[in-house]
Design a protein around this motif. Structure first.
Motif, mmCIF file in Angstrom:
data_model
loop_
_atom_site.group_PDB
_atom_site.id
_atom_site.type_symbol
_atom_site.label_atom_id
_atom_site.label_comp_id
_atom_site.label_asym_id
_atom_site.label_seq_id
_atom_site.Cartn_x
_atom_site.Cartn_y
_atom_site.Cartn_z
ATOM 1 N N TYR A 1 0.867 -1.251 0.053
ATOM 2 C CA TYR A 1 0.135 0.092 -0.154
ATOM 3 C C TYR A 1 0.576 1.284 0.063
ATOM 4 N N ARG B 1 -7.818 9.933 -6.486
ATOM 5 C CA ARG B 1 -6.843 9.395 -7.450
ATOM 6 C C ARG B 1 -6.857 7.852 -7.168
ATOM 7 N N LEU B 2 -7.779 7.251 -6.348
ATOM 8 C CA LEU B 2 -7.790 5.788 -6.151
ATOM 9 C C LEU B 2 -9.239 5.410 -5.732
ATOM 10 N N TYR C 1 -7.011 6.758 1.919
ATOM 11 C CA TYR C 1 -6.558 6.884 0.525
ATOM 12 C C TYR C 1 -7.317 8.338 -0.017
ATOM 13 N N GLU D 1 -10.002 -0.657 -6.352
ATOM 14 C CA GLU D 1 -8.556 -0.563 -6.582
ATOM 15 C C GLU D 1 -7.861 -0.761 -5.125
ATOM 16 N N VAL D 2 -8.222 -0.286 -4.218
ATOM 17 C CA VAL D 2 -7.796 -0.445 -2.789
ATOM 18 C C VAL D 2 -7.931 -2.221 -2.586
ATOM 19 N N THR E 1 1.621 2.229 -3.417
ATOM 20 C CA THR E 1 0.269 2.543 -4.032
ATOM 21 C C THR E 1 0.008 4.025 -4.260
ATOM 22 N N GLY F 1 -1.886 7.172 -4.427
ATOM 23 C CA GLY F 1 -3.150 7.593 -3.696
ATOM 24 C C GLY F 1 -3.325 7.181 -2.302
ATOM 25 N N THR G 1 -5.766 -4.531 -4.472
ATOM 26 C CA THR G 1 -4.222 -4.654 -3.871
ATOM 27 C C THR G 1 -4.205 -5.793 -2.972
#
Length: 758
Positions: free
Chosen positions: A26, A52-53, A48, A57-58, A29, A31, A61
């Protein structure tokens, strides 16, 4: 749009190296602003920038790293944990079966045939099939984790395992097709064995975690599902609590849990608010007083106006506090993982350098590059570098220490407890139910112009029909003293003040001194004793017969019989005891003086308890917290080590790292001593294991170490760790207790959110 928080319950974490891998992923990553990982509770909190994220997407990961995100619903989450356990067992059975077959083949080759090299092409093919089947069957998930870690530049135990497993596979293939002198079967066997070991290690870790209590839902279960909503015209309808709005009015009958936070608009009663304060003596409630959802209405009917619902309700706020504290709890890197942090890249580097040395160095003395010896050396380094015993050192210490603790009624739920306890320098203790028994009891009877038996007989007779907890304390004490008392002829309870009764033609009053004064009773002869008893934190009930003050009864929460001795043991160990309580300062000081605690924090709310623990940690202290109530749960989670009294609430137990299965306070220091001993064993195990691995890797660089010797070294190192962990225990006849089950209680034993210790 802006900063967003996402919290996940994560499956597949087996050690603190997993937690570090998630943090690193993270941190790289774009964002992600911050991340906290709790291994003990398998939770990840990610902060986050949602511009941007995205949330997907979180989550991706975590999934890319090979971990699973469990369902937010706690019941479904429990089912998922059980499914993970079943999957782990299936993997272990398959891999273990392959290992047994390979070991039998190798034993036949070495013992019967008397040779190390391959015997036939058929045996080579069989072991190749077993190696591929193990690595890409039950071990496939490990490769996914290793690949995703490497892709992000993270070197962890999965990378090292796969390096060793593929080294064995490559070595066997080289022997099969390129270098006939390579011991094909033994290289393939290495791939099977180290994959099986890793599956066994993760399965053991999973067992320890899934056997812990699943009782967080018990907190919200204290709140009724439905409530009696009263309409403006006086009509009553039963509705789900979730349908209530601020301003609605609900009726609560005696003995029921109050469904919502609110204000009393009609009626008077005593309310057990231990759900919030942890204090055993109930509060008197009447019009205008606030009540807390989850507390118990004891004696009268109340009409309550709703003041908070949903996330604003007290119990939901506590649940949120617990979850946040879990995720943000300071991470602990296990000693074994600190070694692995440097050991993994070290082994990979040494393997590469060994190959280069035997390719390049011979040129210095005029010989040809020895590619075969270089390859053998590199492969042997990777094989010998996989730290079987190193990885077993901590789990074995956990099993050994956990078994010893279980024999003393102590459940050590977390490996962190073993590592951190030796560094703890402050132990914060809740008062009620922890230092004290947690139930009101008569502490002293004072008589004026009569004997104590007369005072107690009169009070017990007057209170015989009362349902108040303080009346129960008087009656219980009278029974213990074998005092005979009769039922009153007339009885009237004055809510929040006392009782009025006729006993054998005498008019009797038993109640608060203030109320007695309002009734015209002269308390002058008892004023000094009233002040003295109240100064000791006792609730004082005056006993009046025919207008004359007959005596006083001091009622309080008794200190546990082993409390003072336990506090002294803490001091002897160099630990500072601190008492923290939601009770008033006068009562807290009285209890602290009795057990010799110098630092006291009183009138502290649940969230403030957590803040106080955090302040101590910010000052650089290692802090253990001991408690038994819902109000202690956030602090138990925040502390470096949370210790729950097993006779307390389920949510306190769920929030803790250590559970004392009875109510004996001395178990705290027993756990401390066991933790110290277990951590010492861990260090010894790691030293032993690292010695085998270190010597083995150094020897392997020569290119002369046969894989069978690598496996023998593995067996010897594991045997040495086992012997160190359990030999003394077995010789002493203690036995090895590997049972970590927490919840042996029946449903009927915790219908009120509490448990009873046998």
């Amino acid at each position: 749009m802006g900063t967003t928080h996402e919290q996940f319950n994560v499956g597949g974490m087996s050690c603190s190296f997993c937690a570090e891998s998630i943090k690193k992923a993270y941190s790289r990553t774009d964002g992600v602003e911050d991340v906290d990982v709790s291994l003990a509770h398998e939770e990840v909190l990610v902060e986050y920038d949602d511009e941007r994220l995205t949330g997907v997407e979180v989550k991706d990961t975590l999934r890319d790293l090979g971990y699973t995100i469990r369902d937010p619903d706690k019941a479904k989450r429990y089912e998922q944990q059980q499914a993970e356990l079943a999957d782990g067992k299936r993997r272990l059975l398959f891999a273990g079966g392959a290992s047994i077959v390979v070991a039998a083949l190798m034993g036949w080759m070495i013992v019967v045939m008397g040779r190390f090299e391959s015997v036939s092409l058929a045996m080579d093919i069989v072991t190749l099939g077993l190696a591929l089947g193990t690595m890409f069957g039950p071990g496939r998930y490990i490769k996914k984790k290793a690949y995703q870690s490497l892709r992000r530049g993270i070197f962890n135990q999965h990378v090292l395992l796969e390096a060793g497993a593929f080294a064995g596979l490559v070595g066997g293939l080289l022997g099969l097709f390129v270098f006939p002198s390579f011991p094909t079967v033994h290289f393939f066997a290495v791939s099977v064995f180290i994959t099986t070991y890793h599956i066994l290690s993760e399965y053991t870790s999973l067992i320890v975690r899934t056997r812990a209590s699943q009782a967080v839902q018990g907190l919200l279960d204290l709140q009724p599902d439905t409530a009696r909503r009263v309409s403006d015209d006086g009509g009553v309808e039963e509705v789900p609590v979730d349908d209530l709005d601020v301003g609605d009015r609900v009726r609560v009958k005696p003995g029921e849990n109050i469904p919502v936070d609110g204000t009393v608009v009609e009626g008077a009663s005593t309310v057990d608010e231990s759900v919030a304060t942890g204090e055993s003596i109930p509060e008197e409630k009447s019009t205008g007083d606030e009540v807390i959802g989850g507390s118990v209405n004891e004696t009268g009917t109340l009409l309550v106006e709703v003041t908070a619902t949903g996330e604003d309700a007290f119990l939901n706020q506590v649940a949120r506090e617990i979850e946040e504290a879990r995720a943000m709890k300071p991470g602990i890197i296990q000693l074994a993982d600190r070694v692995l942090k440097y050991f993994v890249p070290g082994v990979l580097s040494i393997a590469g350098l060994s190959f280069l040395f035997w390719v390049v160095a011979p040129l210095a003395w005029g010989a040809d590059p020895n590619v075969q010896r270089g390859a053998f050396a590199a492969l042997a380094v990777l094989v010998l570098g996989y730290p079987c015993a190193l990885g077993m050192a901590t789990p074995l210490a956990l099993i050994r220490g956990g078994g010893k603790a279980a024999d003393r009624g102590i459940l050590m739920r977390s490996g962190d407890a073993f590592q951190i306890f030796p560094d703890v320098d402050h132990i914060v203790l809740d008062k009620t139910g922890t230092i004290t028994v947690g139930e009101p009891a008569v502490s002293e009877v004072v008589a004026f112009g009569a004997d104590e038996v007369d005072v107690l007989t009169t009070a017990a007779s007057a209170e015989a029909f009362s349902e108040h907890p303080l009346a129960d304390a008087i009656l219980e004490f009278a029974d213990e003293q074998d005092v005979e008392y009769a039922d009153p002829d007339d009885f009237d309870s004055v809510t929040g003040k006392g009782v009025r009764a006729t006993v054998a033609s005498d008019d009797v009053l038993v109640g608060k001194p203030g109320w007695l004064s309002d009734e015209g009773i002269d308390l002058s002869k008892g004023s000094d004793d009233i002040e003295r008893l109240q100064g000791h934190g006792l609730t004082v009930a005056g006993v009046v017969r025919d207008g004359d003050l007959l005596g006083l009864i001091g009622i309080g929460d008794e200190v546990k019989s082993d409390a003072a001795a336990t506090i002294q043991r803490m001091r002897d160990a160099g630990i500072t005891p601190v008492m923290i309580t939601g009770d008033n300062e006068r009562t807290a000081d009285a209890v602290a003086e009795e057990v010799s605690i110098d630092r006291v924090m009183a009138d502290v709310l649940p969230d403030e308890k957590r803040e106080e623990i955090g302040r101590l940690q910010d000052e650089g202290h290692r802090v253990a917290m001991v408690g038994d109530g819902i109000n202690d749960a956030p602090a138990l989670t925040q502390a470096d080590i949370g210790i729950a009294i097993g006779a307390g609430t389920d949510i306190a137990i769920e929030s803790a790292d250590i559970v004392l299965m009875g109510d004996r306070l001395g178990g705290v220091m027993d756990a401390y001593e066991i933790g110290n001993e277990s951590y010492r064993k861990t260090r010894q195990n790691l030293a032993t294991a690292f010695a085998f691995n270190g010597v083995g890797v150094a020897a392997a660089t020569t290119g002369l170490v046969h894989p069978v010797f690598a496996m023998l070294a593995m067996v010897l190192s594991v045997s040495a760790v086992l012997a160190n962990s359990f030999a003394g225990q077995l010789l002493s006849g203690e036995g090895v207790n590997t049972e970590f089950a927490l919840d042996d209680r029946t449903d009927g034993e915790r219908g009120d959110g509490r448990v009873t210790a046998d």
